[in-house]
Design an enzyme around this catalytic site. Structure first.
Site, mmCIF file in Angstrom:
data_model
loop_
_atom_site.group_PDB
_atom_site.id
_atom_site.type_symbol
_atom_site.label_atom_id
_atom_site.label_comp_id
_atom_site.label_asym_id
_atom_site.label_seq_id
_atom_site.Cartn_x
_atom_site.Cartn_y
_atom_site.Cartn_z
ATOM 1 C CG ASN A 1 -1.695 1.211 1.455
ATOM 2 O OD1 ASN A 1 -1.793 2.040 0.538
ATOM 3 N ND2 ASN A 1 -2.295 1.358 2.625
ATOM 4 C CD1 TRP A 2 3.241 0.846 -3.015
ATOM 5 C CD2 TRP A 2 3.541 2.156 -4.811
ATOM 6 N NE1 TRP A 2 3.906 0.116 -3.965
ATOM 7 C CE2 TRP A 2 4.094 0.889 -5.072
ATOM 8 C CE3 TRP A 2 3.595 3.139 -5.796
ATOM 9 C CZ2 TRP A 2 4.720 0.590 -6.291
ATOM 10 C CZ3 TRP A 2 4.211 2.845 -7.002
ATOM 11 C CH2 TRP A 2 4.776 1.576 -7.245
ATOM 12 C CE LYS A 3 -0.158 3.331 4.709
ATOM 13 N NZ LYS A 3 -0.075 3.441 6.139
ATOM 14 C CG HIS B 1 -5.775 1.900 5.081
ATOM 15 N ND1 HIS B 1 -5.381 2.866 5.980
ATOM 16 C CD2 HIS B 1 -4.749 1.026 4.996
ATOM 17 C CE1 HIS B 1 -4.157 2.589 6.406
ATOM 18 N NE2 HIS B 1 -3.746 1.475 5.822
ATOM 19 C CD GLU C 1 -2.947 5.538 6.705
ATOM 20 O OE1 GLU C 1 -2.899 5.566 5.462
ATOM 21 O OE2 GLU C 1 -2.034 5.048 7.409
ATOM 22 C CD GLU D 1 -3.490 -2.501 7.214
ATOM 23 O OE1 GLU D 1 -2.382 -2.718 6.722
ATOM 24 O OE2 GLU D 1 -4.135 -1.480 6.973
ATOM 25 N N GLY E 1 2.542 2.277 10.741
ATOM 26 C CA GLY E 1 3.495 3.375 10.604
ATOM 27 C C GLY E 1 4.157 3.783 11.904
ATOM 28 C CB SER F 1 5.318 -1.825 11.865
ATOM 29 O OG SER F 1 4.899 -0.487 12.095
ATOM 30 N N GLY G 1 2.854 -1.001 4.221
ATOM 31 C CA GLY G 1 2.962 0.407 3.863
ATOM 32 C C GLY G 1 4.422 0.775 3.628
ATOM 33 N N GLY G 2 5.062 1.274 4.670
ATOM 34 C CA GLY G 2 6.434 1.786 4.568
ATOM 35 C C GLY G 2 7.391 0.887 3.793
#
Ligand code: PGA
Length: 305
Positions: free
Chosen positions: A62-64, A149, A151, A221, A227, A267, A288-289
């Site tokens: 997930n590149w956001k 998600h 966010e 999640e 993150g 993470s 993500g990251g």
């Protein structure tokens, strides 16, 4: 006399399964047409029959809100180059909408690598400024779509109801939804995590048939792990994944729930992936990251090398 006929799986069934994650679910006895047999091998599709516990591992990035077009092409080419011959797993990259088409071009024809979107709208078309329809995603090369998600729930007012509408629309269009659920730190500290996740799951899957439930992917999640560098321990994650599978079973049946892939997100990185994926009910990751660096993402895809 009534003769029980076997289900006939045809070429088109295999093609549609290959577009939506490579799994074809049936609990009937089946035969394949010769063309379907050929397509099965060519498209690396797996038939899940009668509760087989073979779930494909899914490593989804997930590149956001990261990566301009050029950076997206560079990253996706590097991932494509390192995929190799994978059989029991697939990788999905979910860039921002603006980079979908370029990433589709960069990964076209690469074995086991799929494109996903980070969101979807639940209407087909019309006056919805700023929204993206399922057909637009499909025409940009997507076969997956992240829905709900945390966010989006936190900053953009996404609710269990909108998640449910989006899941239904994605399935209607043969996009595989990756449905995100998970509790906040405060909810965990007050021991409400099971109830929170139960409500999110029943909300997201409300009104779906068993066959449709078999097509979804769920990502657990925990919000406190996203993150933050804090990961749920394998024991914490496994306990929640087993609970989610129970909830899915109660909304469908045990066979269906065994076929649903449940990913962990929060993470996940090369140093903790092995422990998490060793757990019986953890079938991959939503990352993500660590999905923004080809080297790290590939380490996650090849976690057992
Ligand atoms: P993270 O994000 O891997 O950076 O924690 C996961 C996610 O939000 O999907």
């Amino acid at each position: 006399m009534i003769k029980k006929v076997m289900k006939l799986i045809q070429y088109v069934d295999i093609l549609s399964a290959s577009r939506t994650g490579g799994k074809l679910f049936t609990d009937e006895k089946y035969v394949l047409t010769p063309l379907a047999k050929e397509a099965l091998k060519r498209h690396n599709v797996e038939i899940l029959n009668g509760g087989s516990s073979m779930r494909k591992i899914i490593i989804a990035g997930n590149w956001k809100m990261n990566m301009t077009n050029d950076a997206a092409i560079e990253l996706s080419k590097a991932v494509a180059a390192g995929m190799g011959e994978v059989k029991d797993r697939i990788a999905v990259m979910c860039p921002p909408f603006t980079a979908l088409s370029s990433v589709a071009g960069a990964i076209s024809g690469v074995n086991g690598l799929y494109l996903g979107a980070q969101n979807i709208f639940y209407e087909d078309k019309g006056a919805y400024t700023g929204e993206i329809s399922p057909d637009m995603l499909i025409s940009s090369g997507c076969s997956f779509c992240i829905i709900g998600h945390s966010e989006r729930r936190k900053y953009f007012g996404e609710t269990d109801e909108t998640v449910n509408k989006k899941v239904k629309k994605a399935l209607e269009k043969s996009l595989t939804p990756i449905i995100c659920v998970g509790e906040t730190l405060e909810e965990r500290e007050s021991h409400r995590e099971l109830n929170v996740v139960k409500k999110q799951i029943s909300g997201a899957l409300s009104g779906l048939s068993k066959d449709d439930i078999a097509k979804v992917v769920i990502a657990y999640e925990p919000v406190w792990a996203i993150g933050t560098g804090k990961t749920a321990s394998p024991e914490q994650a496994q306990a929640m994944h087993a609970y989610i599978r129970e909830q899915v079973a109660s909304l469908s049946d045990a066979v269906v729930s065994q076929s649903v892939s449940i990913l962990y997100g929060g993470s996940m990185k090369p140093s903790n992936v092995k422990g998490l994926l060793a757990c019986a009910d953890i079938d991959g990751g939503l990352i993500g990251g660590a999905s923004l660096k080809a080297e790290d993402f590939l380490k996650l895809v090849h976690f057992d090398d």
